[in-house]
Scaffold this motif. Structure first.
Motif, short mmCIF file in Angstrom:
data_model
loop_
_atom_site.label_atom_id
_atom_site.label_comp_id
_atom_site.label_asym_id
_atom_site.label_seq_id
_atom_site.Cartn_x
_atom_site.Cartn_y
_atom_site.Cartn_z
N PRO A 87 0.79 -1.23 0.00
CA PRO A 87 0.00 0.00 0.00
C PRO A 87 0.83 1.29 0.00
N HIS A 129 0.53 6.09 1.79
CA HIS A 129 -0.17 4.82 1.98
C HIS A 129 -1.56 4.95 1.37
N TRP A 130 -1.78 4.23 0.27
CA TRP A 130 -3.09 4.25 -0.36
C TRP A 130 -4.04 3.36 0.44
N THR A 131 -5.32 3.71 0.44
CA THR A 131 -6.31 2.95 1.22
C THR A 131 -6.29 1.48 0.88
N ASP A 132 -6.17 1.15 -0.41
CA ASP A 132 -6.25 -0.26 -0.80
C ASP A 132 -5.59 -0.44 -2.16
N VAL A 133 -4.81 -1.52 -2.28
CA VAL A 133 -4.24 -1.90 -3.57
C VAL A 133 -4.60 -3.35 -3.89
N THR A 190 -7.91 -2.11 -7.31
CA THR A 190 -8.14 -1.63 -5.96
C THR A 190 -9.63 -1.70 -5.62
#
Length: 585
Positions: A110, A133-137, A175
């Motif tokens: 993430p 940090h992306w919420t979801d990958v 995602t």
């Protein structure tokens, strides 16, 4: 100097030097201001899970923001991997490279890193790097890194400012939260451009040669301060260990064993005694492990020195390949920042406590306690994804008590505000309260942990949850006690409580790494975090401080008497005669 890097002769006057070193840090601060204000994901704009930095033309860190320390030293591995794929000689202004591969300088998937060269009058001046940090990958806890979601090698995200829309579409397809992706990418690009603008202002005012001289001198300055700090530590070998409670696929603890070898102006950090790579997703790639070591030592090696790569010059690393702290592909690494980094820090601090006991604080809860959950809207059926970081206590210090409910040293992140969560997601935050008797007892007790309860209005699921300290809590130093253990629970619709991770009331221990745990509408997920470890013997704590803790509901009367040996009256004042008798006995 015995340092590897030779010191250059100082050429800048002190005022110009100070202006430039603060300029490098301000460029990073401007990057973070833009990223936080422009991002779409709550984990970025509210929880501050990102970092920004400026590097010199040799990809040496010269300026950073105080966001997530675990990102910073790892970012130069990402930048170097990006520049190995796209050499600087071939890059043009506004070219931007994207990467999140843990085996090419990344941490966990993430954390997505963008790298952009900064040119001044056609010459390379610096490099701007932004990691968020992306919420979801996509992906989940797995035994192969292929199951952990999108994994990008160095790819050209933008060529001369033109976004690669096909790559963005691929990312959105991988995602659970595509609504955030384009906004977060643009926010990170905006951050890179803010850093570029600040660095160009410096070059326009002072000249590129003077700015580059400032880069050299600020690195040397931090190196000198670090070397002087190491000289104040007695020469010797100091060892300690800590562990993650399990990797989620085995009930066995996973140990980090550290040996600090101090010799004059250098420290060698040897992790050779640590366990082998694990089946479960707590393995830490080299970049993450190195970063954790550097920030753990930074706390006690001249913390006032400018934070840059000059620190690294005095530290030698021994991290054998094949261990869980330097795994080989395809070992999973999803929990590297959250689980492994925290344990590296705690082990290093425990080792330093043997070298400089009057300076080191006790370990923290040593977890950021990161969880990702899905929540369906009971009216529309739409599925949302949210993330939170319930903090715990920090350890007692040589001078004072530990901080309550504070993010682990790996990051200066924040929890998700209840107002934001309830506005955006079909959940209700039932509680966020400090836990009595959660702090490690000591002359200076640890800080308290927290109890978080999140109710799912529709069907919910804990997609992933990574924590530890569920077996015995946070250790103390110099005679300090352990904190309360961490635990994960489910509250059913009839109000009953069921332990789903950690130590249950009947003494059964359940693995603390959660994945795909379902919740019915109206059920709640409860997380109880640990406090910090205690510093010094609890019986040396001033009785009035114990009484104050009882009045503030941080400590029960029972713990005050049994652990601190302090007897209180019905009015919660110290019974001095009874306390003296009990402590003497």
């Amino acid at each position: 100097m015995t340092a590897v890097h030779a010191q250059t002769e100082r050429r800048l006057d002190p005022i110009t030097f100070e202006v430039l070193r603060h300029g490098f840090e301000y460029a990073s601060e401007r990057m973070s201001q833009v990223l936080q204000k422009a991002s779409f994901s709550p984990i970025i704009y509210d929880m501050v899970d990102y970092s920004n930095a400026i590097f010199d033309p040799d990809v040496e860190l010269i300026g950073q923001t105080a966001n997530c320390p675990v990102h910073i030293a790892a970012m130069h591995f990402s930048a170097r991997a990006s520049l190995a794929r796209f050499p600087l000689a071939e890059l043009r202004p506004e070219d931007i490279v994207i990467l999140n591969d843990p085996y090419q300088g990344g941490t966990h998937t993430p954390d997505v890193t963008l790298t952009m060269p900064i040119f001044h009058e056609g010459e390379l001046l610096a490099i701007a790097v932004s990691r968020a940090h992306w919420t979801d990958v996509g992906g989940n806890l797995d035994t192969h890194i292929g199951g952990e979601g999108l994994r990008l090698p160095p790819l050209m995200l933008a060529r001369e400012g033109t976004l690669n829309s096909e790559l963005v579409q691929i990312i959105k397809n991988c995602t659970r939260t595509p609504q955030y992706v384009e906004g977060d990418i643009q926010a990170q690009i905006g951050a890179l451009r803010a850093g570029r603008d600040e660095m160009l202002r410096l070059a326009d005012k002072y000249g590129a040669d003077v700015v580059k001289e400032g880069m050299r001198e600020v690195l040397d300055y931090t190196q000198r301060m670090t070397a002087a700090a190491i000289r104040r530590i007695p020469n010797g070998v100091y060892e300690a260990e800590d562990y993650v409670d399990s990797d989620g696929f085995s009930d066995d603890p996973v140990y980090v064993r550290v040996k600090l070898i101090v010799h004059d102006e250098r420290i060698e950090v040897d992790l050779s005694g640590s366990d082998r790579a694990t089946v479960g997703p707590i393995n830490s790639p080299y970049a993450n492990t190195a970063s954790a070591i550097y920030y753990s030592l930074k706390f006690f090696l001249s913390p006032d020195a400018p934070p840059n790569a000059g620190l690294y010059r005095q530290i030698d690393l021994q991290i054998p390949e094949g261990s869980w702290l330097n795994p080989r592909w395809p070992s999973p690494t999803f929990g590297c920042t959250t689980a492994a980094s925290s344990k590296i820090t705690a082990a290093i601090w425990l080792a330093l406590a043997k070298a400089i006991p009057e300076q080191v604080i006790a370990p923290t809860c040593s977890e950021c306690n990161w969880f990702v959950a899905s929540a369906s809207d009971p009216e529309t059926g739409e599925v949302h994804v949210l993330s939170d970081l319930p903090a715990g206590g920090w350890g007692g210090t040589p001078f004072n008590d530990g901080m309550h409910v504070t993010m682990d040293p790996l990051g200066n992140c924040q929890n998700l505000p209840a107002e934001t969560a309830e506005l955006l997601f079909p959940v209700r935050y039932r509680s966020y309260e400090m836990i009595t008797d959660s702090a490690g007892p000591g002359k200076h007790r640890g800080g308290a942990g927290v109890r978080l309860e999140v109710e799912f209005l529709g069907r919910g699921q804990i997609i992933t949850m990574e924590t530890s300290r569920t077996r015995e809590g946070s250790p103390g130093v110099n005679g300090g006690g352990h904190s309360r253990r961490q635990r994960q629970l489910r509250r059913t619709t009839d109000g009953g409580l069921e332990t789903i991770g950690g130590l249950a009331d009947d003494g059964t221990w359940l693995p603390q790494m959660l994945g795909n745990v379902g919740f019915k509408p109206g059920e709640s997920f409860i997380f109880e975090s640990a406090g910090g470890g205690g510093w010094g013997n609890a019986r040396d704590r001033a009785p009035e401080l114990v009484a104050q803790d009882v009045r503030n509901e941080l400590v029960t009367r029972e713990q005050a008497e049994a652990v601190y040996r302090v007897v209180l009256s019905d009015a919660l004042d110290v019974d001095e005669d009874a306390t003296a008798t009990l402590r003497h006995a």
